[in-house]
Design a protein around this motif. Structure first.
Motif, short mmCIF file in Angstrom:
data_model
loop_
_atom_site.label_atom_id
_atom_site.label_comp_id
_atom_site.label_asym_id
_atom_site.label_seq_id
_atom_site.Cartn_x
_atom_site.Cartn_y
_atom_site.Cartn_z
N SER A 142 0.86 -1.18 0.00
CA SER A 142 0.00 0.00 0.00
C SER A 142 0.89 1.23 0.00
CB SER A 142 -0.91 0.01 1.24
OG SER A 142 -0.16 0.28 2.39
N GLU A 143 0.25 2.35 -0.10
CA GLU A 143 1.01 3.59 -0.05
C GLU A 143 1.75 3.72 1.29
OE1 GLU A 143 0.34 8.36 -0.84
OE2 GLU A 143 -1.35 6.99 -1.08
N SER A 144 1.21 3.07 2.32
CA SER A 144 1.87 3.08 3.63
C SER A 144 3.22 2.38 3.58
CB SER A 144 1.00 2.38 4.68
OG SER A 144 -0.13 3.17 4.97
N LEU A 146 5.31 2.94 1.21
CA LEU A 146 6.19 3.86 0.48
C LEU A 146 6.39 5.18 1.20
CD1 LEU A 146 4.68 3.32 -3.07
CD2 LEU A 146 6.74 2.25 -2.12
N GLU A 147 5.38 5.60 1.89
CA GLU A 147 5.39 6.89 2.57
C GLU A 147 5.25 6.69 4.07
OE1 GLU A 147 5.81 9.83 1.04
OE2 GLU A 147 5.85 8.91 -0.95
N TYR A 149 3.26 7.88 7.35
CA TYR A 149 2.07 8.57 7.81
C TYR A 149 2.05 8.53 9.32
CZ TYR A 149 0.58 8.28 2.99
OH TYR A 149 0.51 8.40 1.63
#
Length: 169
Positions: A142-144, A146-147, A149
């Motif tokens: 998921s985007e989690s 890669l980034e 939060y």
């Protein structure tokens, strides 16, 4: 003839959401699909939907964070179809809070599903794929992964680690 005729795909978390969509897409391309997840009813609904489009599918209820369940899913797939060409590690769970506020049991549950499960599944199918000298393992992150939060805690950690696991497979 379609792109994935004579191929067998195993999709974790295949009863709902993204996993269901992936299972249906693989079936539309000709793959025979095994869907697994913890709840039998959604798995059966996905299998029925695959049958309705003319595909072949079976369902195996399992918790991929449990080694014995993983072994059973893999053996059932091999008993039914004789091989595993594609593994989609899709099963996952979310939940997060700042690390210092996060419940230890929830942390363990999230990492077990999001990281231990894909590890166990990959470890189980790699000998089959290597024996046939073909196969694909797809880890759904998921985007989690890669980034960063704030407050994403164990979900973000598990998805970052899942991406790293993919580099070693």
């Amino acid at each position: 003839m379609t792109k994935l005729d004579d191929r067998v795909a195993l999709v974790t978390g295949g009863g709902t959401g993204i996993g269901r969509g992936i299972a249906l897409a693989l079936a539309q391309e000709g793959a025979r699909v095994v869907v697994c997840g913890r709840r039998q009813a959604p798995l059966d609904e996905t299998v029925q939907a695959i049958w309705e489009i003319g595909g072949g599918a079976t369902a195996v209820s399992a918790d991929i964070s449990v080694a014995a369940d993983v072994a059973r899913v893999i053996q059932s797939t091999l008993d039914t179809y004789g091989t595993i060409d594609i593994l989609v590690n899709n099963a996952g769970t979310g939940g997060g809070s700042p690390i210092h506020e996060h419940d230890i049991e929830a942390w363990d549950r999230i990492l077990a599903t999001n990281l231990r499960g894909p590890f166990l599944m990959s470890r189980g199918v790699l000998p089959v794929m290597r024996a046939y000298q073909r196969g694909h393992i797809i880890n759904i992150s998921s985007e989690s992964g890669l980034e960063h939060y704030a407050g994403d805690g164990p979900c973000g950690v598990s998805k970052h680690a899942l991406n790293a696991l993919g580099e070693y497979i």
